[in-house]
Design an enzyme around this catalytic site. Structure first.
Site, PDB file in Angstrom:
ATOM      1  N   ASP A  31      72.489   7.461 163.610  1.00  0.00           N
ATOM      2  CA  ASP A  31      71.344   6.592 163.860  1.00  0.00           C
ATOM      3  C   ASP A  31      71.143   6.523 165.364  1.00  0.00           C
ATOM      4  O   ASP A  31      72.104   6.614 166.136  1.00  0.00           O
ATOM      5  CB  ASP A  31      71.631   5.187 163.309  1.00  0.00           C
ATOM      6  CG  ASP A  31      70.349   4.435 163.014  1.00  0.00           C
ATOM      7  OD1 ASP A  31      70.041   4.239 161.821  1.00  0.00           O
ATOM      8  OD2 ASP A  31      69.639   4.070 163.964  1.00  0.00           O
ATOM      9  N   THR A  87      60.010   4.300 156.648  1.00  0.00           N
ATOM     10  CA  THR A  87      58.598   4.710 156.647  1.00  0.00           C
ATOM     11  C   THR A  87      57.759   3.456 156.366  1.00  0.00           C
ATOM     12  O   THR A  87      57.218   3.305 155.276  1.00  0.00           O
ATOM     13  CB  THR A  87      58.324   5.780 155.573  1.00  0.00           C
ATOM     14  OG1 THR A  87      58.830   5.309 154.308  1.00  0.00           O
ATOM     15  CG2 THR A  87      58.986   7.097 155.907  1.00  0.00           C
ATOM     16  N   ARG A 154      67.829   0.533 143.445  1.00  0.00           N
ATOM     17  CA  ARG A 154      67.375  -0.860 143.482  1.00  0.00           C
ATOM     18  C   ARG A 154      68.293  -1.638 144.398  1.00  0.00           C
ATOM     19  O   ARG A 154      69.523  -1.499 144.307  1.00  0.00           O
ATOM     20  CB  ARG A 154      67.496  -1.504 142.084  1.00  0.00           C
ATOM     21  CG  ARG A 154      66.447  -1.076 141.102  1.00  0.00           C
ATOM     22  CD  ARG A 154      66.863  -1.468 139.713  1.00  0.00           C
ATOM     23  NE  ARG A 154      68.150  -0.868 139.360  1.00  0.00           N
ATOM     24  CZ  ARG A 154      68.901  -1.220 138.333  1.00  0.00           C
ATOM     25  NH1 ARG A 154      68.522  -2.191 137.547  1.00  0.00           N
ATOM     26  NH2 ARG A 154      70.032  -0.607 138.082  1.00  0.00           N
ATOM     27  N   PHE A 252      61.062  -4.559 133.072  1.00  0.00           N
ATOM     28  CA  PHE A 252      59.949  -4.852 133.993  1.00  0.00           C
ATOM     29  C   PHE A 252      58.778  -5.538 133.294  1.00  0.00           C
ATOM     30  O   PHE A 252      57.634  -5.326 133.627  1.00  0.00           O
ATOM     31  CB  PHE A 252      59.520  -3.586 134.765  1.00  0.00           C
ATOM     32  CG  PHE A 252      60.441  -3.352 135.919  1.00  0.00           C
ATOM     33  CD1 PHE A 252      61.732  -2.911 135.703  1.00  0.00           C
ATOM     34  CD2 PHE A 252      60.054  -3.639 137.214  1.00  0.00           C
ATOM     35  CE1 PHE A 252      62.627  -2.752 136.750  1.00  0.00           C
ATOM     36  CE2 PHE A 252      60.942  -3.481 138.270  1.00  0.00           C
ATOM     37  CZ  PHE A 252      62.231  -3.039 138.029  1.00  0.00           C
ATOM     38  N   GLY A 256      56.567 -13.667 136.710  1.00  0.00           N
ATOM     39  CA  GLY A 256      57.127 -14.426 137.826  1.00  0.00           C
ATOM     40  C   GLY A 256      56.087 -14.728 138.879  1.00  0.00           C
ATOM     41  O   GLY A 256      54.872 -14.680 138.607  1.00  0.00           O
ATOM     42  N   CYS A 263      59.662  -2.085 148.927  1.00  0.00           N
ATOM     43  CA  CYS A 263      59.191  -0.832 148.326  1.00  0.00           C
ATOM     44  C   CYS A 263      57.870  -0.956 147.587  1.00  0.00           C
ATOM     45  O   CYS A 263      56.900  -0.290 147.932  1.00  0.00           O
ATOM     46  CB  CYS A 263      60.259  -0.290 147.395  1.00  0.00           C
ATOM     47  SG  CYS A 263      61.835  -0.078 148.216  1.00  0.00           S
TER      48      CYS A 263
END
Ligand code: UGA
Length: 436
Positions: A31, A87, A154, A252, A256, A263
């Site tokens: 990095d 990104t 996730r 899914f 909520g 993402c």
């Protein structure tokens, strides 16, 4: 065993680096942020992710995982380079590929013999070709193969998702690169994980199509939940019955306060931007984005209806992270709700098991508490925004005794309605029965 370099030791980079070293490869995570690398070298893990710290430590101890800020050297020393830089969302919803561009240039300047260059960062369709062009502009005879290998990790379950994925997608242009990548994922291959070989462009598209579809499902069930409220139906029963249809699946379909995270919102905007750029608009995705934005503010409307005038009231906000098992608050519903509450003159008492420090960067002036009991004490109302287990298990009798007024908005539908009723709470939720 392959020599792998990861460029960009953020969330995806560190999880992938740790996972690939666990598969037996020799991995260097690099990095440009020297402080981050210093921390990692001294054994500190800059992000919270279940199981990551021990996986990193075990592989460092076995001598398979290393850290470096010398990006040039690690490019030269590797056989396979994974690009895992951020990104973020840039102008017009498009992804900002600035970091990808500088990595591509660094690779072009340091390429010294055949390598496989593989992007894991989520990048719009066509980015692979663009990266190849950047490298070849610098080194016209550069010897490399480009691969797109999107991640499906996730937050909160990233290690499990890396070690036991539903599928691995490998987009390549040559059989030589495919063979190298099959070797990289050999450990999974043995476990019979489906390894899908596609073109570079198809692999790039799979990532966006998957994320946008999951996000669509959530916006859809949220719209159905809102309608259930109007017609007296129960969205949980609706979702359960829908999910038993194998073509739909129960996953899914949890309503909520609107989805968040680093993402879904970003990727949907990027997909819409790609559609417009290619004269192939995606109005379904655009609608799902709008539904998600309004779902977050809808929660504030619900609270207003429960306590009439918000001004001067004390509201306990339970849950700040965009979902449980993470301290990430990016695009979290909590940010929209707290911002609206503060604007309406509410005194906010906030609690989250691990996301308080991150939330403080955005809202330094609200009141933070070290427990849900502290946050709800003398509150005029309470709103649950993240389904942490400790909120599921709250003693509602204790909650009622601590609060000034027993009013609760359960946006994650985790509390037992019968119990709330028997304790005389004034309550609301998303898509279920509410108090009279
Ligand atoms: C998501 C995808 O699930 C991953 O497969 C993907 O790799 C990742 O994005 C990525 O692109 O890197 P993540 O953002 O970690 O993963 O979180 P999810 O578990 O998908 O949840 C996203 C949001 O949707 C959360 O706010 C969550 O509360 C919400 N959600 C999820 C619902 O409101 N309802 C549901 O039924 C499921």
């Amino acid at each position: 065993m392959r020599r792998i370099t990861i460029i960009g030791t953020g969330y995806v980079g560190l999880v992938s680096g740790a996972g690939l070293s666990e598969f037996g490869h020799h991995v260097i995570c690099s990095d440009v942020d020297k402080n981050k690398i210093k921390e990692l070298k001294s054994g500190q893990i800059p992000i919270y992710e279940r199981g990551l710290e021990s996986l990193v430590k075990q592989n460092v101890a076995k001598g398979r995982l290393h850290f470096s800020w010398d990006v040039h050297k690690v490019i030269q020393d590797s056989e396979i380079i994974f690009i895992t830089v951020g990104t973020p969302q840039g102008n017009n919803g498009e992804s900002d590929l600035g970091a990808v561009e500088s990595v591509a240039k660094a690779i072009g300047e340091n390429l010294n013999g055949y390598k496989v260059i593989c992007t894991k960062s989520t990048v719009p369709v066509g980015t692979g070709k663009w990266i190849e062009d950047i490298i070849r502009t610098i080194q016209p005879n550069a010897d490399f193969d480009y691969v797109s290998n999107p991640e499906f990790l996730r937050e909160g379950a990233a290690i499990k998702d890396f070690m036991h994925p539903d599928r691995v997608v490998i987009g390549t242009r040559t059989s030589k690169a495919l063979e190298v990548m099959r070797e990289v994922y050999r450990a999974l291959y043995i476990n019979e994980t489906p390894i899908l070989s596609t073109s570079v462009e198809t692999a790039e598209m799979v990532k966006y199509a998957s994320n946008a579809f999951l996000a669509l499902k959530i916006s859809y069930i949220n719209e159905i939940a809102n309608l259930c409220e109007m017609v007296g139906a129960d969205v949980h029963e609706v979702a359960r019955a829908m999910g038993l249809d194998g073509r739909i699946s129960p996953k899914f379909l949890h309503p909520g306060p609107g989805f968040g995270g680093s993402c879904f919102p970003k990727d949907m905007h990027a997909l819409v931007a790609t559609g417009l750029k290619n004269n192939s608009p995606l109005p379904t995705i655009e609608a799902a984005i709008k539904t998600n934005v309004s779902q977050k503010t809808r929660m504030v409307g619900k609270l207003k209806r429960l306590i009439n005038d918000l001004n001067g009231k004390t509201v306990a906000v339970l849950g700040l992270a965009f979902k449980p098992q993470t301290d990430d608050v990016r695009e979290a519903a909590s940010k929209v709700v707290v911002s609206e509450l503060v604007k309406s003159g509410v005194i906010v008492h906030a609690y989250d098991p691990i996301a308080i420090e991150n939330f403080k960067n955005h809202f330094p002036d609200i009141n933070y508490f070290g427990s849900w009991q502290g946050a709800v004490k003398d509150a005029d109302a309470c709103i649950i925004l993240t389904e942490w287990n400790e909120f599921r298990g709250m003693d509602l009798g204790e909650l009622k005794t601590l609060m000034k007024v027993p009013i609760i908005l359960d946006t994650k539908n985790i509390l037992n309605i019968q119990e709330l009723e028997s304790l005389d709470f004034t309550y609301d939720n998303v898509g279920r029965r509410k108090s009279e």
